[in-house]
Design a protein around this motif. Sequence first.
Motif, PDB file in Angstrom:
ATOM      1  N   ASP A  17       3.851 -33.023   5.705  1.00  0.00           N
ATOM      2  CA  ASP A  17       3.611 -34.118   4.969  1.00  0.00           C
ATOM      3  C   ASP A  17       3.910 -35.573   5.045  1.00  0.00           C
ATOM      4  O   ASP A  17       3.627 -36.531   5.238  1.00  0.00           O
ATOM      5  CB  ASP A  17       2.618 -33.905   3.647  1.00  0.00           C
ATOM      6  N   THR A  29      -4.688 -21.258  -4.140  1.00  0.00           N
ATOM      7  CA  THR A  29      -3.439 -22.552  -3.667  1.00  0.00           C
ATOM      8  C   THR A  29      -3.353 -21.867  -3.063  1.00  0.00           C
ATOM      9  O   THR A  29      -2.703 -22.327  -1.874  1.00  0.00           O
ATOM     10  CB  THR A  29      -2.531 -22.257  -5.461  1.00  0.00           C
ATOM     11  N   GLU A  32       4.253 -29.741  -3.192  1.00  0.00           N
ATOM     12  CA  GLU A  32       3.220 -28.830  -3.235  1.00  0.00           C
ATOM     13  C   GLU A  32       2.886 -28.011  -4.498  1.00  0.00           C
ATOM     14  O   GLU A  32       4.107 -27.788  -5.346  1.00  0.00           O
ATOM     15  CB  GLU A  32       3.782 -27.467  -2.009  1.00  0.00           C
ATOM     16  N   HIS A  74      -0.232 -29.422   5.046  1.00  0.00           N
ATOM     17  CA  HIS A  74       0.568 -28.926   3.431  1.00  0.00           C
ATOM     18  C   HIS A  74       1.484 -28.427   3.659  1.00  0.00           C
ATOM     19  O   HIS A  74       1.967 -27.499   2.713  1.00  0.00           O
ATOM     20  CB  HIS A  74      -1.069 -27.833   3.052  1.00  0.00           C
ATOM     21  N   SER A  75       2.473 -28.397   4.476  1.00  0.00           N
ATOM     22  CA  SER A  75       3.419 -28.273   4.139  1.00  0.00           C
ATOM     23  C   SER A  75       4.480 -29.701   3.371  1.00  0.00           C
ATOM     24  O   SER A  75       4.126 -30.676   4.255  1.00  0.00           O
ATOM     25  CB  SER A  75       4.159 -28.241   5.682  1.00  0.00           C
ATOM     26  N   HIS A 130      -1.466 -24.472   0.411  1.00  0.00           N
ATOM     27  CA  HIS A 130       0.046 -24.263   1.319  1.00  0.00           C
ATOM     28  C   HIS A 130       0.424 -23.394   2.032  1.00  0.00           C
ATOM     29  O   HIS A 130       1.342 -23.532   2.737  1.00  0.00           O
ATOM     30  CB  HIS A 130       0.436 -25.241   0.258  1.00  0.00           C
TER      31      HIS A 130
END
Length: 257
Positions: free
Chosen positions: A157, A57, A15, A152-153, A61
């Motif tokens: 993911d 952003t 991320e 989006h962790s 995330h």
Amino acid sequence: MQLQLTKPMCFFDLETTGISITKDRIVEISILKVFPNGKEERHTWKVNPEMPIPAETTAIHGISDEDVKNAPTFKQLSKEVHALIKDSDLAGFNSNRFDIPLLAEEMLRVDLDFDMKSRVAVDVQTIFHKKEQRTLSAAYKFYCDQTLENAHSAEADTFATYEILKAQLDRYPDLENDSKFLAEFSSRKQFADFAGFIAFNKEGLECFSFGKHKGKLVTDVLEKEPGYFGWLLNADFPLYTKKVLTAIKLKSFNNKF
């Protein structure tokens, strides 16, 4: 289906503060190291990017400046990350085009060498897109029949990517359970650098893929226009691209003697 590995494979996800390979920084990294005997080792770190995380952003995330203000910088984590992945092939979701190039930039920025000469990279997204044309969440539902919670962790993911690859091997008989085969299948085009500025021609020689010298051999251009090399090194190209160019120039120089 369990992966048949001859060396460890590190599944990883980043991320970041944005999508620029050269300018943005890591805010979270998760690595799942899978060994040939099936053993799994997991590591996840929040990272202080030493720059503000844009609100747009954070909305993707969920990681804010507050979340990473006391986290270690990548420089502080770099040796541990490098030691973890140095003996391994790499795998991820869209990793060939984003995660690996950005990780390479972070490594080179803190003077740790990074290259792919002794390992392969498996991009699970490319396999997915060649077979089904979906997103990570859809891939997890399609292949594993599970809903991807906390998308989006980096950790979620990363684990989902690992599970998807195993399910892909179960589903497609033509996919060989072999790291090199999967790396070749998941590659889009053959480039000498991650960003795609230096491509291989039909003879396997490096040539420029952009600008006024597109299609010309790198060695020919650097020999005829020595100043172009200096311009490339001072321009806003990724550090890994500059490393590859320098290696080509040194190899060409050494071959003359």
